[in-house]
Scaffold this motif. Structure first.
Motif, PDB file in Angstrom:
ATOM      1  N   ALA A  46       3.023  -4.384  -4.377  1.00  0.00           N
ATOM      2  CA  ALA A  46       1.935  -4.529  -3.407  1.00  0.00           C
ATOM      3  C   ALA A  46       2.154  -3.665  -2.163  1.00  0.00           C
ATOM      4  O   ALA A  46       1.201  -3.264  -1.509  1.00  0.00           O
ATOM      5  N   ASN A  47       3.400  -3.344  -1.848  1.00  0.00           N
ATOM      6  CA  ASN A  47       3.698  -2.509  -0.676  1.00  0.00           C
ATOM      7  C   ASN A  47       3.637  -1.015  -0.984  1.00  0.00           C
ATOM      8  O   ASN A  47       3.955  -0.190  -0.130  1.00  0.00           O
ATOM      9  N   GLY A  48       3.242  -0.642  -2.214  1.00  0.00           N
ATOM     10  CA  GLY A  48       3.110   0.767  -2.590  1.00  0.00           C
ATOM     11  C   GLY A  48       4.354   1.376  -3.209  1.00  0.00           C
ATOM     12  O   GLY A  48       4.323   2.525  -3.645  1.00  0.00           O
ATOM     13  N   GLN A  49       5.460   0.637  -3.272  1.00  0.00           N
ATOM     14  CA  GLN A  49       6.699   1.139  -3.884  1.00  0.00           C
ATOM     15  C   GLN A  49       6.539   1.198  -5.406  1.00  0.00           C
ATOM     16  O   GLN A  49       6.080   0.251  -6.021  1.00  0.00           O
ATOM     17  N   TRP A  50       6.914   2.330  -5.988  1.00  0.00           N
ATOM     18  CA  TRP A  50       6.861   2.512  -7.439  1.00  0.00           C
ATOM     19  C   TRP A  50       8.235   2.206  -8.031  1.00  0.00           C
ATOM     20  O   TRP A  50       9.273   2.561  -7.448  1.00  0.00           O
ATOM     21  N   TYR A  51       8.216   1.596  -9.225  1.00  0.00           N
ATOM     22  CA  TYR A  51       9.445   1.243  -9.937  1.00  0.00           C
ATOM     23  C   TYR A  51       9.344   1.705 -11.379  1.00  0.00           C
ATOM     24  O   TYR A  51       8.266   1.684 -11.974  1.00  0.00           O
ATOM     25  N   HIS A  52      10.489   2.082 -11.947  1.00  0.00           N
ATOM     26  CA  HIS A  52      10.593   2.351 -13.379  1.00  0.00           C
ATOM     27  C   HIS A  52      11.754   1.527 -13.901  1.00  0.00           C
ATOM     28  O   HIS A  52      12.880   1.657 -13.397  1.00  0.00           O
TER      29      HIS A  52
END
Length: 182
Positions: A46-52
């Protein structure tokens, strides 16, 4: 091709911003109909951080590149290439609007992906939430939206109040309510 950041939002004219937006080349997602569908193992918080695979993606260039491949349809969010559609989990909105400027009766938003979007036809604003916890979203492209971060929402609300129009604003000939309908 080397990365060209967008013009500085505060000092650029609306014409310079429009030229930068028009010059941006995006992949033709609407022309691609890949046969394969898989899970990308990616998530946008929700804060815009991308994860893989649970690990933050810390390279801004990677996030910028992936963000150009995003689309949303009735089945969810996807990263699309000519060969494959990959599902991606999005907690709220895939983009975050992090700044806003008023340029010649248009509201211009800077996104966390170094993109500029002018609110108006094709890039509507919508209000969600309730009076205690409002949320404003800006349509970016392909069904994807940007949620205005708190400071940008406050900039927009102050602009509406300065206009004396009870939380309604206009941009590029379109009129929007900032009051949530619920």
């Amino acid at each position: 091709m080397p990365y060209q950041p967008p013009p500085d939002l505060a000092s650029a004219s609306l014409l310079e911003i429009a030229d930068a937006v028009a010059a941006r080349k995006l992949p033709p997602l609407e022309q691609w109909t890949p046969a394969e569908t898989i899970d990308s193992h990616m998530r946008i918080a929700a804060n815009g951080q991308w994860y893989h695979q649970g690990t933050p993606i810390t390279r801004p260039a990677m996030v910028r590149a992936f963000s150009t491949l995003l689309l949303r349809d009735e089945q969810g969010y996807w990263l699309v290439t000519p060969q494959c559609r990959q599902s991606i989990e999005v907690e709220d909105a895939p983009f975050i609007a992090i700044d806003m400027q008023i340029k010649d009766k248009a509201l211009v938003f800077a996104l966390n992906t170094d993109e500029l979007v002018v609110a108006g036809p094709g890039h509507d604003l919508r209000a969600e939430g309730d009076a205690d916890c409002p949320a404003i979203y800006l349509h970016v492209r392909h069904g994807c939206e940007a949620r205005l971060d708190r400071s940008t929402w406050l900039q927009l609300a102050q602009y509406a109040l300065d206009q004396g129009d009870d939380l309604h604003i206009s941009s590029a000939g379109q009129r929007y309510s900032l009051a949530p309908s619920a």
